[in-house]
Write an enzyme that holds these catalytic residues in place. Structure first.
Site: not given
Length: 729
Positions: A296, A324, A343, A401-402, A407, A450, A453, A660
């Site tokens: 760490d 998110m 948004d 959205v993925e 994107k 990245h 969640n 982590y």
């Protein structure tokens, strides 16, 4: 000056009162082996001062002593058990000499007094602290227990209950809390600390304060009736078993040691502490937990070095609200970087603000913030349906959205609305960054970011370098992630990056086990209870979302067809086709019901068995060992491949990303530490035993090479010098 060592010095303050000042080179004091030896030399001098009337201990730094030098631990714990025991005996003889001085002693505590620093404090008769002081014994978090008398003196000073709570949990407490439990005698302003300390010492010299009476309980057995002892230790052991469990032996060992030493005087109790400490220090759990601490520090040091000449963003923006986006916006605003949240949907914006408000209200309920702070943070989150204010943004993170088409469209549009120097990042979890960058005019200003969640809880942020990403872009995003209180780890681009790339082979191992007739409930139980994951794979898939995993699985298969393309319909396919998406719609591998707090609670659902029967062979028994091996080999092999391919730069960064980002059991230390603990040769034997299951079980070339001479991935740590050669005299 009476004595001058490398890390401390001894001086006369006024008539008969000496001061022992900790003043190590660098910014902090640590109680390393050299400092313990130097303290012994200082005591040699003090014991010869016939006109000594009192001793004051203090620090020249912003903190008293931050603890032992943990960088010494791995080598110190490698010495033979008998030698480690001898060195501990020497160290404790030094603290005993401090405690046994024939004059009153007082410690003036500013800032941190942790671990060995706290144990030094406990050896004095009186203790004063500044309001910013934090005092505690965090050793159990490193897989060990106090070794310089902390488990002996703290219970005798505070009573069993308070001491057990601090030691077993590895806690540190505030100055006010320390005053309340009797760990310090007073809390004074920093500018009054030395003045107050001298006043108290003069009172002790004059007999107004009975310093000998203060010292005596620390030399005697713990003052507890049989009933009190039974209650205290039974409750403590129950709490430890519930919180630490079998994989973390240090807290239970500490409690049992304090219990066994309760009826003993100081010296016998210290001998018991020594006897308990040595096996813990030499355990694989301690090696793993100390390794995590050092890793760490290493990872944080890399981030600091990377951002040395980078200005932290002053204005951020998030594209895409919802859970998110709202989580990212909250974290940025909470840590002081205002954020615009955009948004195309008013409902999503409301959800994003609601998510941030919910998190802030929790802080309010816990007393961490007041209403003014809450309002101030919310005021720095600006919801919008257009690009108003984006020209002010230093960094923008896309969290829509993925879907690569969506994107790309959003990223290309955003690039037109921001300054030429603005950095844009994508919070994609699997889509290659270089692919997304193909639509941008300034790909050098683009990278991956990245988050995991829930954003406010998960410490990791993967920062992904695309083919054309500049160093300045990486530095800017790392700087923002650090400002948000996250641990950023830079990885190179590939499908799934690092964390998801190694997670999906683990899920593939799970799917193959189910196909071969294993019960997902047994797998979850083994991977949670035996291996130590916070969730088994079935439960984790339900939390991630079966639909999300189904989509990501396809992306990974396209990216790595040789290993990750499957030729059969698996459990994830079956549940997806049946509309069982996990927690989000109340049914996946398990069914979910809301508990009294409105959180999803896992309940059995036999209906899933008939679905799984369609894609599985008849049920058969698997040993726990086979389940662990078949689950972990695909993940560990992929982790090694990522290192060999340069996706991740070092074993330390890989292990921290796993701990982590995925909750890899800390007592294993990460995949590379787990591999090293077994030995690369033994691991290769295990992998080869299962390689008939497919390419995911075939060990990479570099691993096979290491196994040929059983080499570790972490540098071999040499034992510290034998005790006779350590600075003990």
């Amino acid at each position: 000056m009476l004595y001058k060592g490398d890390t401390l010095y001894l001086n006369w303050l006024e008539d008969g009162i000496a001061e022992l000042v900790f003043d190590a080179p660098g910014s902090v004091n640590k109680l390393d082996t050299a400092t313990v030896a130097s303290l012994g030399h200082a005591l040699d001098v003090l014991e010869k001062q016939h006109d000594l009337k009192a001793l004051l201990l203090r620090s020249e730094k912003a903190a008293f002593i931050v603890g032992a030098d943990i960088t010494e631990f791995l080598s110190l714990f490698q010495v033979p058990a008998e030698q480690l025991s001898q060195w501990l005996h020497f160290a404790n003889s030094v603290f005993n000499r401090l405690e046994d001085l024939p004059v009153p002693t007082l410690c003036a505590i500013n800032g941190y007094a942790l671990g060995g620093g706290c144990e030094c404090v406990l050896a004095t008769d009186f203790r004063l602290a500044t309001p910013d002081a934090r005092i505690g014994l965090p050793e159990t978090k490193l897989g060990i227990m106090p070794g310089f008398g902390g488990s002996v003196r703290l219970p005798r000073l505070l009573g069993a209950d308070s001491a057990l709570e601090i030691i077993a949990a590895g806690k540190d407490i505030t100055a006010d809390a320390a005053l309340k439990v009797g760990l310090v005698d007073a809390v004074v302003k920093p500018e009054k600390l030395i003045e107050g300390a001298l006043r108290m010492l003069r009172q002790a010299i004059d007999g107004e304060l009975d310093w000998q009476a203060r010292r005596q309980p620390k030399l005697e057995p713990l003052r507890l009736s049989k009933i009190e002892a039974t209650m205290s230790f039974t409750i403590a052991k129950g709490m430890v078993m519930q919180t630490a469990g079998k994989h973390y032996p240090a807290p239970m060992t500490a409690v049992k040691t304090i219990e066994a030493a309760a009826g003993l005087g100081r010296d016998e109790a210290l001998a018991l502490e020594n006897k308990s400490f040595v096996p813990l220090a030499r355990s694989s759990e301690a090696r793993a937990l100390v390794g995590i601490f050092l890793n760490d520090q290493y990872v944080k040091g890399l981030a600091k070095k990377l951002t040395k000449e980078t200005e932290t963003p002053k204005q951020a923006a998030v594209l895409g609200a919802g859970i998110m986006g709202g989580g990212i916006a909250y974290q940025s605003a909470w840590k002081g970087v205002p954020v615009i949240m955009k948004d195309i949907n008013e409902k999503s914006l409301t959800l994003g603000i609601s998510e941030a408000s919910k998190l802030l209200n929790k802080q309010l309920e816990r007393g961490k913030i007041d209403g003014l702070k809450l309002a101030g943070v919310i005021a720095t989150i600006h919801p919008t349906l257009d690009y108003a204010g984006f020209e002010r943004a230093d960094v923008v993170v896309e969290a829509v959205v993925e879907n690569p088409k969506v994107k790309k469209a959003v990223l290309a549009e955003t690039e037109e609305k921001v300054r030429p120097d603005t950095v844009i990042a994508s919070n994609t979890s699997t889509i290659p960054i270089s692919e997304l960058a193909s639509v941008l005019k300034r790909p050098e200003n683009f990278c991956g970011m990245h988050f995991f969640n829930p954003v406010h809880r998960m410490p990791l942020v993967e920062v992904i370098r695309g083919e054309k990403t500049s160093d300045a872009t990486i530095a800017k995003v790392v700087s923002w992630a650090s400002k948000m209180g996250k641990t950023p780890i830079v990885v190179n681009d590939c499908p799934g990056f690092f964390v998801n790339r190694v997670l999906f082979p683990y899920f593939a191992g799970f799917s193959q086990l189910l196909r071969d007739g294993a019960d997902f409930r047994q797998i979850d139980k083994v991977m949670e209870k035996q291996f130590g994951w916070p969730m088994g794979p079935a439960y984790l898939l339900d939390v991630v979302g079966i639909d999300t995993a189904h989509h990501a699985q396809a992306v990974m298969a396209a990216g790595f067809p040789q290993r990750m393309q499957k030729d059969y319909r698996d459990a994830i396919d079956a549940l997806f086709d049946a509309g069982r998406f996990g927690q989000k719609n109340g049914k996946g591998f398990y069914a979910y019901q809301e508990d009294s707090k409105g959180k999803p609670r896992k309940v059995p659902d036999d209906a899933v068995d008939s679905l799984l029967a369609e894609v599985s062979q008849p049920k058969r028994a698997f040993s726990d060992e086979e389940i662990v091996a078949r689950m972990m080999i695909p993940m560990v092999n992929e982790v090694v491949r990522c290192l060999e391919e340069g996706i991740i730069a070092s074993p330390a960064e890989a292990d921290m990303a796993l701990v982590y980002g995925l909750g890899f059991p800390p007592f294993h230390g990460g995949a590379f530490r787990w591999l090293d603990t077994q030995g690369s040769a033994k691991y290769l034997d295990m992998a080869q035993h299962y390689q008939h299951l497919g390419p995911l079980y075939e060990a990479p070339a570099g691993l096979r090479d290491k196994a040929s001479h059983n080499a570790p991935y972490y540098p071999q740590v040499e034992p510290a010098q034998p005790v006779g050669e350590l600075q003990t005299a």
